[in-house]
Design a protein around this motif. Sequence first.
Motif, PDB file in Angstrom:
ATOM      1  N   LYS A   1      19.424 -44.968 -43.903  1.00 47.97           N
ATOM      2  CA  LYS A   1      18.160 -45.256 -43.214  1.00 47.97           C
ATOM      3  C   LYS A   1      16.997 -44.450 -43.798  1.00 47.97           C
TER       4      LYS A   1
ATOM      5  N   HIS B   1      23.175 -44.910 -41.169  1.00 48.85           N
ATOM      6  CA  HIS B   1      23.275 -45.838 -40.049  1.00 48.85           C
ATOM      7  C   HIS B   1      24.634 -46.518 -40.115  1.00 48.85           C
TER       8      HIS B   1
ATOM      9  N   GLN C   1      23.955 -43.539 -35.641  1.00 50.95           N
ATOM     10  CA  GLN C   1      23.483 -42.909 -36.861  1.00 50.95           C
ATOM     11  C   GLN C   1      23.936 -41.465 -36.919  1.00 50.95           C
TER      12      GLN C   1
ATOM     13  N   TYR D   1      18.974 -49.218 -45.787  1.00 53.12           N
ATOM     14  CA  TYR D   1      19.091 -49.800 -44.450  1.00 53.12           C
ATOM     15  C   TYR D   1      18.138 -50.978 -44.293  1.00 53.12           C
ATOM     16  N   GLU D   2      18.640 -52.039 -43.698  1.00 53.24           N
ATOM     17  CA  GLU D   2      17.804 -53.183 -43.347  1.00 53.24           C
ATOM     18  C   GLU D   2      17.885 -53.359 -41.845  1.00 53.24           C
ATOM     19  N   ASP D   3      16.741 -53.362 -41.200  1.00 50.98           N
ATOM     20  CA  ASP D   3      16.692 -53.502 -39.735  1.00 50.98           C
ATOM     21  C   ASP D   3      17.112 -54.923 -39.364  1.00 50.98           C
ATOM     22  N   GLU D   4      18.123 -55.037 -38.549  1.00 54.73           N
ATOM     23  CA  GLU D   4      18.577 -56.352 -38.091  1.00 54.73           C
ATOM     24  C   GLU D   4      18.842 -56.268 -36.605  1.00 54.73           C
TER      25      GLU D   4
END
Length: 141
Positions: free
Chosen positions: A77, A87, A103, A132-135
């Motif tokens: 992240k 994360h 996390q 990290y990709e926010d989903e």
Amino acid sequence: MKHLTSITTRLQETDALGHINNISYFIYFEEARIDFFKTLGFADSASNWHYILASTQCNFRGQTYFDEKITIETTVKNIGNTSMNLHHVIRREETGEVVADGQAIVVYFNFIHQKSERIPEGLRQMLARYDYEDEPLEKGV
């Protein structure tokens, strides 16, 4: 990119209510972190271990039970000077349902001198590959 660690839940991880006890999720996160650092090539032995846990947190989104196959997805992240924020997302392999996420703040640490150190550039580059990709995470159960 995500790092994946697969685990089959064990009987001793259940509690009196028959589901996986909450503390076990932190153990799964730890297993995933160890596997992650080994995969990166920056933790091939105990003498080459440079990480301490500064903080960890878990959101429980569903229940898991004995002998279920789960996958822990690990991404990075944030990368600081001496620490990183990892994360974790735990999914039930059979359905893909998210059962927990959380996390960990991990510090790059020199055990001989007992102090944090700057993350080496080679490790920093490897960590950046697991951005990290926010989903949106839906409740599993």
